[in-house]
Design an enzyme around this catalytic site. Sequence first.
Site, PDB file in Angstrom:
ATOM      1  N   ASP A 192     -39.397 -10.071   6.501  1.00  0.00           N
ATOM      2  CA  ASP A 192     -40.680 -10.489   6.576  1.00  0.00           C
ATOM      3  C   ASP A 192     -40.803 -11.791   5.747  1.00  0.00           C
ATOM      4  O   ASP A 192     -41.481 -12.745   6.194  1.00  0.00           O
ATOM      5  CB  ASP A 192     -41.849  -9.456   6.199  1.00  0.00           C
ATOM      6  CG  ASP A 192     -41.491  -8.009   6.928  1.00  0.00           C
ATOM      7  OD1 ASP A 192     -41.615  -7.861   7.918  1.00  0.00           O
ATOM      8  OD2 ASP A 192     -40.849  -7.252   6.226  1.00  0.00           O
ATOM      9  N   HIS A 225     -43.476  -2.620   5.170  1.00  0.00           N
ATOM     10  CA  HIS A 225     -42.824  -3.261   6.203  1.00  0.00           C
ATOM     11  C   HIS A 225     -43.536  -2.926   7.450  1.00  0.00           C
ATOM     12  O   HIS A 225     -42.797  -2.099   8.356  1.00  0.00           O
ATOM     13  CB  HIS A 225     -41.268  -3.178   6.194  1.00  0.00           C
ATOM     14  CG  HIS A 225     -40.534  -3.564   7.345  1.00  0.00           C
ATOM     15  ND1 HIS A 225     -40.612  -4.978   7.769  1.00  0.00           N
ATOM     16  CD2 HIS A 225     -40.055  -3.122   8.418  1.00  0.00           C
ATOM     17  CE1 HIS A 225     -40.010  -5.133   8.774  1.00  0.00           C
ATOM     18  NE2 HIS A 225     -39.495  -4.029   9.088  1.00  0.00           N
TER      19      HIS A 225
END
Length: 332
Positions: free
Chosen positions: A160, A188
């Site tokens: 990410d 996440h």
Amino acid sequence: MAKDPVRVLVTGAAGQIGYALVPMIARGVMLGPDQPVILHMLDIPPAAESLNGVKMELVDAAFPLLKGVVATTDVVEACTGVNIAVMVGGFPRKEGMERKDVMTKNVSIYKSQASALEKHAAANCKVLVVANPANTNALILKEFAPSIPEKNISCLTRLDHNRALGQISERLTVQVSDVKNVIIWGNHSSTQYPDVNHATVATSAGEKPVRELIADDAWLNGEFITTVQQRGAAIIKARKLSSALSAASAACDHIRDWVLGTPQGTWVSMGVYSDGSYNVPAGLIYSFPVTCANGEWAIVQGLSIDEFSRKKLDLTAEELSEEKALAYSCLN
Ligand code: NAD
Ligand code: LMR
């Protein structure tokens, strides 16, 4: 003098991330070009033949740093003596699912593999959980392996982080390597908070804040955030498979920086056990900005958090607390 080999476990090694990851490790992308490695690859019996095929390809690639390959469906053999464990084994989500939808199947894997790691891995083994829901799988692994120090258990949010760097570099048409210090806070998942408030770009006139170079708050507080939050789903939609090469590359970045250290003045995002920093509830695996030195991570302290950010940090923490409760209900 040549270094002793490091034993690296990859679970789920016959899967798509595993197939992208093991050659990167064998080439030195994870631990450096002078670090020999012995790969331990674990998968489940239905994937044994395919796992053996991966082993054959590793032999055929004649990687100079690769000093041995253990390919097995036996979790004890896989975990024995490993210095680094990259836990990819599990079931990926399909189109239309949230990552927590794969919870039931995956948390029970992490409960049982926790004990194997605790009993058989090398002392001070560093663990990275990639399989989703990554934060909660890592938390379950930590809770069922109480003798592994909590500082040695982490989950992957570097993908990410790298996605956020990529979006900023595309928007400004600058090199991605010139962008730094974005932060991924939290889970996440689609509640993660990609934060650019402290991010900078190296320019010919020195380092400039991203918020000065992109003077478009609507984009930074809107589309940028949702693009990073939804990138995993966008890849599943496009490929009909979840991300693999970028996940493997991020796993190498995560371990490399953890073991070899982050560059001066640069932090990265890692899912780690919360100590209550930034008023994030202790006892969750939460993604923070960290620096690494001498094989240890430390949460970057003292960053200012505005009201917009505060809400987002709290929202993703709430989701993680709910996931934790759900995980325990799946295990009972
Ligand atoms: P995949 O289905 O291609 O491979 C998973 C492998 O795990 C398979 O070979 C399967 O047989 C194996 N496996 C299943 N149960 C196992 C067990 N108990 N022990 C060992 N191996 C086992 O999936 P993939 O695309 O490689 O993704 C793996 C995981 O990583 C998924 O959970 C996915 O959602 C997750 N993921 C996380 C990130 C991240 O950034 N954290 C990014 C991408 C994917
Ligand atoms: C990703 O972020 O690409 C992975 O976690 C796969 C997924 O399920 O989104």
